[in-house]
Design a protein around this motif. Structure first.
Motif, PDB file in Angstrom:
ATOM      1  N   THR A  45       0.814  -1.220   0.000  1.00 61.25           N
ATOM      2  CA  THR A  45       0.000   0.000   0.000  1.00 61.25           C
ATOM      3  C   THR A  45       0.847   1.269   0.000  1.00 61.25           C
ATOM      4  O   THR A  45       0.307   2.367  -0.021  1.00 61.25           O
ATOM      5  CB  THR A  45      -0.951   0.019   1.221  1.00 61.25           C
ATOM      6  OG1 THR A  45      -0.171  -0.059   2.420  1.00 61.25           O
ATOM      7  CG2 THR A  45      -1.925  -1.142   1.174  1.00 61.25           C
ATOM      8  N   THR A  48       0.242   3.471  -3.005  1.00 57.15           N
ATOM      9  CA  THR A  48      -1.077   4.107  -2.904  1.00 57.15           C
ATOM     10  C   THR A  48      -1.017   5.304  -1.967  1.00 57.15           C
ATOM     11  O   THR A  48      -1.628   6.353  -2.228  1.00 57.15           O
ATOM     12  CB  THR A  48      -2.133   3.099  -2.407  1.00 57.15           C
ATOM     13  OG1 THR A  48      -2.042   1.908  -3.195  1.00 57.15           O
ATOM     14  CG2 THR A  48      -3.526   3.671  -2.534  1.00 57.15           C
ATOM     15  N   ALA A  51       0.541   8.028  -3.907  1.00 52.98           N
ATOM     16  CA  ALA A  51      -0.379   8.546  -4.932  1.00 52.98           C
ATOM     17  C   ALA A  51      -1.432   9.466  -4.307  1.00 52.98           C
ATOM     18  O   ALA A  51      -1.795  10.494  -4.892  1.00 52.98           O
ATOM     19  CB  ALA A  51      -1.058   7.376  -5.652  1.00 52.98           C
ATOM     20  N   ARG A  55      -1.866  13.457  -5.227  1.00 52.67           N
ATOM     21  CA  ARG A  55      -3.117  13.990  -5.772  1.00 52.67           C
ATOM     22  C   ARG A  55      -3.699  15.104  -4.904  1.00 52.67           C
ATOM     23  O   ARG A  55      -4.158  16.137  -5.412  1.00 52.67           O
ATOM     24  CB  ARG A  55      -4.158  12.885  -5.928  1.00 52.67           C
ATOM     25  CG  ARG A  55      -5.496  13.386  -6.489  1.00 52.67           C
ATOM     26  CD  ARG A  55      -6.472  12.266  -6.748  1.00 52.67           C
ATOM     27  NE  ARG A  55      -7.741  12.761  -7.243  1.00 52.67           N
ATOM     28  CZ  ARG A  55      -8.020  12.998  -8.512  1.00 52.67           C
ATOM     29  NH1 ARG A  55      -7.090  12.786  -9.435  1.00 52.67           N
ATOM     30  NH2 ARG A  55      -9.209  13.452  -8.884  1.00 52.67           N
ATOM     31  N   GLN A  71     -11.598   7.549  -4.779  1.00 55.12           N
ATOM     32  CA  GLN A  71     -11.617   6.355  -5.614  1.00 55.12           C
ATOM     33  C   GLN A  71     -11.035   6.582  -7.008  1.00 55.12           C
ATOM     34  O   GLN A  71     -10.853   5.626  -7.765  1.00 55.12           O
ATOM     35  CB  GLN A  71     -13.047   5.816  -5.705  1.00 55.12           C
ATOM     36  CG  GLN A  71     -13.528   5.212  -4.387  1.00 55.12           C
ATOM     37  CD  GLN A  71     -14.933   4.642  -4.474  1.00 55.12           C
ATOM     38  OE1 GLN A  71     -15.153   3.567  -5.035  1.00 55.12           O
ATOM     39  NE2 GLN A  71     -15.889   5.378  -3.926  1.00 55.12           N
ATOM     40  N   LYS A  72     -10.708   7.816  -7.340  1.00 55.50           N
ATOM     41  CA  LYS A  72     -10.037   8.092  -8.610  1.00 55.50           C
ATOM     42  C   LYS A  72      -8.543   7.773  -8.535  1.00 55.50           C
ATOM     43  O   LYS A  72      -7.857   7.746  -9.557  1.00 55.50           O
ATOM     44  CB  LYS A  72     -10.246   9.560  -9.004  1.00 55.50           C
ATOM     45  CG  LYS A  72     -11.695   9.892  -9.359  1.00 55.50           C
ATOM     46  CD  LYS A  72     -11.857  11.365  -9.701  1.00 55.50           C
ATOM     47  CE  LYS A  72     -13.319  11.699 -10.020  1.00 55.50           C
ATOM     48  NZ  LYS A  72     -13.508  13.147 -10.297  1.00 55.50           N
ATOM     49  N   VAL A  73      -8.055   7.539  -7.322  1.00 50.95           N
ATOM     50  CA  VAL A  73      -6.645   7.186  -7.133  1.00 50.95           C
ATOM     51  C   VAL A  73      -6.489   5.681  -7.297  1.00 50.95           C
ATOM     52  O   VAL A  73      -7.248   4.897  -6.715  1.00 50.95           O
ATOM     53  CB  VAL A  73      -6.162   7.621  -5.738  1.00 50.95           C
ATOM     54  CG1 VAL A  73      -4.744   7.135  -5.479  1.00 50.95           C
ATOM     55  CG2 VAL A  73      -6.242   9.142  -5.603  1.00 50.95           C
ATOM     56  N   LYS A  74      -5.512   5.272  -8.087  1.00 51.84           N
ATOM     57  CA  LYS A  74      -5.273   3.844  -8.324  1.00 51.84           C
ATOM     58  C   LYS A  74      -5.035   3.120  -7.003  1.00 51.84           C
ATOM     59  O   LYS A  74      -4.227   3.532  -6.185  1.00 51.84           O
ATOM     60  CB  LYS A  74      -4.068   3.661  -9.246  1.00 51.84           C
ATOM     61  CG  LYS A  74      -3.806   2.209  -9.625  1.00 51.84           C
ATOM     62  CD  LYS A  74      -2.625   2.083 -10.569  1.00 51.84           C
ATOM     63  CE  LYS A  74      -2.357   0.627 -10.935  1.00 51.84           C
ATOM     64  NZ  LYS A  74      -1.189   0.490 -11.831  1.00 51.84           N
ATOM     65  N   GLY A  75      -5.766   2.042  -6.799  1.00 46.60           N
ATOM     66  CA  GLY A  75      -5.619   1.241  -5.590  1.00 46.60           C
ATOM     67  C   GLY A  75      -6.664   1.525  -4.533  1.00 46.60           C
ATOM     68  O   GLY A  75      -6.787   0.777  -3.564  1.00 46.60           O
ATOM     69  N   GLY A  77     -10.371   1.522  -3.567  1.00 52.85           N
ATOM     70  CA  GLY A  77     -11.724   1.084  -3.852  1.00 52.85           C
ATOM     71  C   GLY A  77     -12.697   1.637  -2.826  1.00 52.85           C
ATOM     72  O   GLY A  77     -12.346   2.498  -2.007  1.00 52.85           O
TER      73      GLY A  77
END
Length: 227
Positions: A45, A48, A51, A55, A71-75, A77
């Motif tokens: 993680t 993530t 990321a 962002r 949820q627009k960030v990869k990983g 959900g």
């Protein structure tokens, strides 16, 4: 299998580091990495966490972001987004419970700090009503309205009813300015006087109306509006 074992060992070390030292030696992205262990049961993680910081820029911004943006960030959900959203809200609930059990909010500074804590992580403009006894002990604290940035629907009848149901001797209102400026607007001043007059008809005092922005607040009583 070896990769999974490596990740499990890393997670164990991160958890032990937290148990031994708290978050003192964690970078912000590592705080998110640790938190995400509990929503993402396997895998690394750390990327993530990086990321999310890239962002949103700050840890506070991550924890205040809407779930759909997270949820627009990869990983990330749905489960991870909910966990991140929970952090500030659990903190806020805990602060309210602690205040309700003991704190006497009988000065502007005490009210201001209470409400400043309460608004941590709020992106929308929200209004709270604090019902107090004659000595400033809190009887209840309720969210009475929420809107988009810059607009709160002020329900005067509901404010009066809440105060009567609690047997309040006095009421304090507070709302936030997500724009970052704790300056009462003309509409804030007019609505405050309307609430003051409505409460006076049933023998209840409007103790204050606090405007919060970030870590700052302004008291309408100190501004002379409620004298």
């Amino acid at each position: 299998m070896a990769g999974r074992s490596t990740h499990e060992g890393h997670r164990g070390r991160m958890k032990r580091k937290f148990l031994d030292h708290g978050l003192e030696y964690f970078a912000d992205h590592e705080v998110l990495e640790l938190l995400l262990f509990f929503a993402i049961p396997q895998g690394d993680t750390n990327p993530t966490g990086h990321a999310l910081m890239e962002r949103f820029g700050t840890l506070d911004a991550v924890l205040s972001a809407p779930a759909e943006e997270l949820q627009k960030v990869k990983g990330i959900g749905e489960h991870a987004a909910i966990l991140l959203r929970l952090v500030n809200q659990v903190y806020r609930r805990g602060r309210m419970a602690a205040a309700a059990s003991e704190t006497i909010l009988d000065t502007t500074q005490r009210m201001g700090r209470f409400f400043t804590d309460l608004f941590v992580g709020q992106n929308n403009e929200v209004m709270y009503q604090l019902c107090l006894d004659a000595k400033g002990r809190m009887k209840s604290c309720r969210k009475i309205s929420e809107g988009d940035v810059g607009s709160v629907d002020l329900n005067i009848r509901r404010i009066v009813e809440n105060a009567l149901l609690c047997g309040a001797a006095q009421v304090a209102l507070a709302h936030n300015h997500p724009s970052g400026f704790a300056v009462p607007s003309h509409e804030d001043r007019i609505s405050t006087m309307m609430v003051r007059d409505a409460l006076e008809t049933v023998g209840i005092r409007l103790a204050d109306h606090i405007i919060v922005a970030d870590d700052d607040f302004v008291s309408m009583r100190e501004d002379g509006l409620l004298d």
